[in-house]
Design an enzyme around this catalytic site. Structure first.
Site, PDB file in Angstrom:
ATOM      1  N   GLY A 232       1.166   0.171  10.014  1.00  0.00           N
ATOM      2  CA  GLY A 232       1.253   1.079   8.876  1.00  0.00           C
ATOM      3  C   GLY A 232       0.131   0.782   7.898  1.00  0.00           C
ATOM      4  CB  SER A 233      -0.477   1.951   4.497  1.00  0.00           C
ATOM      5  OG  SER A 233       0.719   1.537   3.865  1.00  0.00           O
ATOM      6  CB  THR A 234      -3.730  -2.247   3.750  1.00  0.00           C
ATOM      7  OG1 THR A 234      -4.523  -2.136   4.931  1.00  0.00           O
ATOM      8  CG2 THR A 234      -4.003  -3.592   3.093  1.00  0.00           C
ATOM      9  CB  THR A 236       3.597  -0.462   3.911  1.00  0.00           C
ATOM     10  OG1 THR A 236       3.481   0.805   3.276  1.00  0.00           O
ATOM     11  CG2 THR A 236       5.043  -0.699   4.266  1.00  0.00           C
ATOM     12  N   GLY A 237       1.933  -3.161   4.352  1.00  0.00           N
ATOM     13  CA  GLY A 237       1.783  -4.435   5.055  1.00  0.00           C
ATOM     14  C   GLY A 237       1.923  -5.635   4.118  1.00  0.00           C
ATOM     15  CD  GLU A 254      -2.662  -4.377  15.221  1.00  0.00           C
ATOM     16  OE1 GLU A 254      -3.693  -4.109  14.553  1.00  0.00           O
ATOM     17  OE2 GLU A 254      -2.676  -5.097  16.225  1.00  0.00           O
ATOM     18  CB  CYS A 288      -5.505   2.783  12.255  1.00  0.00           C
ATOM     19  SG  CYS A 288      -5.357   2.579  14.041  1.00  0.00           S
TER      20      CYS A 288
END
Ligand code: NAD
Length: 486
Positions: A232-234, A236-237, A254, A288
């Site tokens: 997912g997005s950075t 959220t990461g 990822e 991505c």
């Protein structure tokens, strides 16, 4: 609109979609709507899992782990490969569903669905062999790989089935069980996969729960989940990593990217343009690994830009269900709003549009025209951030050191590509780029045997290959003295 509910009767009703918990199809009291992004119509209601249902899924995963982790790996591999065969058997159903919920046209759906089947079969063959580290007169030391327990997999909406499979296959082959939470925007293909999986896997080995971001948070903080596999997005990461830290969960992250493509002066503009186009716009740039900044040498800049414009004019944007469509809509309304901000920013800052630039909202569907922005400033929003939509900056360069510095001047490091004919120059530049994968004269070539992951804030760890499989195990060293008097 026909809804392809998995089983037993295709209907558009909410009852048709159930989660998979402990081998059973489970409905939820509340549901959320799933939309077709090409029409903005509701195509299904998906279950919104309660906390108790998540707990049940995790508990069933923990129970199933006892037997599954002891099942010989060849048998586990056979079951995982059989799931790949089931995808092939149901490929038409998966592809139609994927186009309906995600928006991607047929060619993209084929790539993703058949790719998922291949991945399951190939990862099913991978093995981490026990290593004999030392075996002399005094001591025998081995390192073996043991499964972790219950894995929580959280996936995004751009490649919903493939990115779930990238987690399910290695997790199960390594002897773990799994609870998968797809994106609330694209839950249906994962629910279908979970339902089919019950034909080939013991109850509790593969659970699917659906819900929003809150459900994701509960998974990352769940005390009985051993590892989080997240794409997912950075942004959220970061939350995922922080939440998982409380119980020292293993994580594979990822995350986002802002991949540069560097085009050398010796390219043939007409030949390279279609390849650059698809590098940037595949999956409607909701990728991505999309090339998100195209650095073109000044000697060929105008020619490559014009060839890109010419090629882009031939590409049909539309409903993925129509046969000749090559690019679909933006997948969801919030993302559509985000993409619009990039258009507005470019307009407000007087950027030159080589193509596109105007979004027509008079028709239903979250459609955005392919847009090429002619040499915007290096610090513009479009160059610095990840649009995740079909608006692309073309940038000019003349000095190799300078273009490498600009390409690397980002918090991300997922992918990159270099295009040209001088092999030494291509190799030299490729080695200087800070990215997990650097493609030379190609892009988006993935393999179950090729490690994929991000440098810098594009992620932690990797997927695919034995390196990826390794991320679903603990190492255990056993050292035995041969001469001890005990
Ligand atoms: P997202 O981060 O918004 O959501 C991804 C998943 O996380 C969804 O299932 C969502 O419900 C869940 N989630 C949201 N908040 C959460 C939280 N606090 N805790 C736990 N789970 C939470 O991402 P998206 O918009 O679905 O996907 C687009 C992003 O994914 C882009 O940035 C893209 O670059 C990235 N992406 C990366 C890869 C890769 O392999 N590196 C692949 C595809 C997409």
């Amino acid at each position: 609109m026909t809804i392809l509910a998995p089983n037993p009767t295709p209907t558009a009703s909410s009852e048709a979609w159930t989660m998979i918990i402990d081998g059973e199809q489970v409905a939820a009291e509340k549901t959320f709507s799933v939309y077709n992004p090409a029409t903005e119509e509701v195509i299904a209601e998906a279950p919104d899992a309660t906390v108790a249902q998540l707990d049940r899924a995790v508990a069933s995963g923990a129970r199933a782990f006892v037997g599954w982790s002891k099942t010989p790996i060849d048998e586990r591999g056979k079951a995982v490969a059989a799931l790949g065969d089931l995808i092939d058997e149901h490929a038409e159903e998966f592809m139609a569903l994927l186009t309906q919920e995600q928006g991607k046209p047929r060619a993209g759906a084929e790539w993703e669905v058949y790719g998922s089947a291949i991945w399951l079969r190939e990862i099913a063959r991978q093995r981490l062999e026990t290593e004999v580290v030392l075996d002399d007169d005094d001591r025998r030391v081995i390192t073996r790989y043991t499964p972790l327990g219950v894995v929580g997999a959280i996936t995004p909406w751009n490649f919903p089935i493939l990115l779930a499979v990238w987690k399910i296959a290695p997790a199960l082959v390594a002897g773990n069980t799994i609870v998968v939470k797809p994106s609330p925007f694209t839950p249906l293909t994962t629910l279908l996969l979970g339902r089919l999986a019950q034909q080939v896997l013991p109850a509790g080995v593969f659970n699917v729960v659906t819900g929003g971001d809150e459900l994701g948070k509960r998974i990352t903080s769940h005390p009985d989940i051993a590892k989080i596999a997240f794409t997912g997005s950075t942004e959220t990461g970061r939350h995922v990593a922080a939440s998982a830290a409380a119980t020292i969960k293993r994580v594979t992250l990822e995350l986002g990217g802002n991949d540069p493509a560097i085009v050398l002066a010796d390219v043939d503009p007409a030949a390279v343009a279609p390849q650059l186009f698809w590098a940037a716009f595949q999956n409607n740039a909701q990728f991505c690994n999309a090339s998100k900044r195209i650095y073109i040498h000044e000697d060929v800049y105008d020619a490559v830009r014009d060839a890109l414009v010419d090629y882009a004019r031939t590409v049909k944007v539309g409903n993925g269900a129509e046969e000749d469509t090559q690019l679909g809509p933006i997948q969801n309304a919030p993302q559509f709003e985000k993409v619009k901000e990039f258009f507005a920013d470019s307009r407000e800052n007087g950027h030159v549009f080589a193509l596109g630039g105007e979004i027509d909202e008079s028709q239903p569907g979250w459609f955005v025209p392919v847009t090429l922005v002619d040499n915007p400033p290096e610090d513009s929003k479009l160059v610095v951030e990840e649009p995740f939509g079909p608006i692309l900056p073309l940038l000019k360069w003349s000095d190799e050191d300078d273009v490498v510095a600009r390409a690397n001047d980002t918090v991300w490091g997922l992918g990159a590509s270099v295009w040209g004919n001088h092999v030494e120059t291509l190799q030299r530049i490729a080695e200087r780029l800070e990215a997990g994968t650097v493609w030379v004269n190609e892009v988006h070539q993935y393999s179950p045997y090729q490690a994929f992951g991000g440098h810098k804030q594009s992620g932690i760890g990797c997927e695919n290959s034995l390196h990826g499989l390794n991320e679903y195990t603990n190492w255990q060293t056993i050292t035995r003295s041969k001469n001890a008097q005990v």
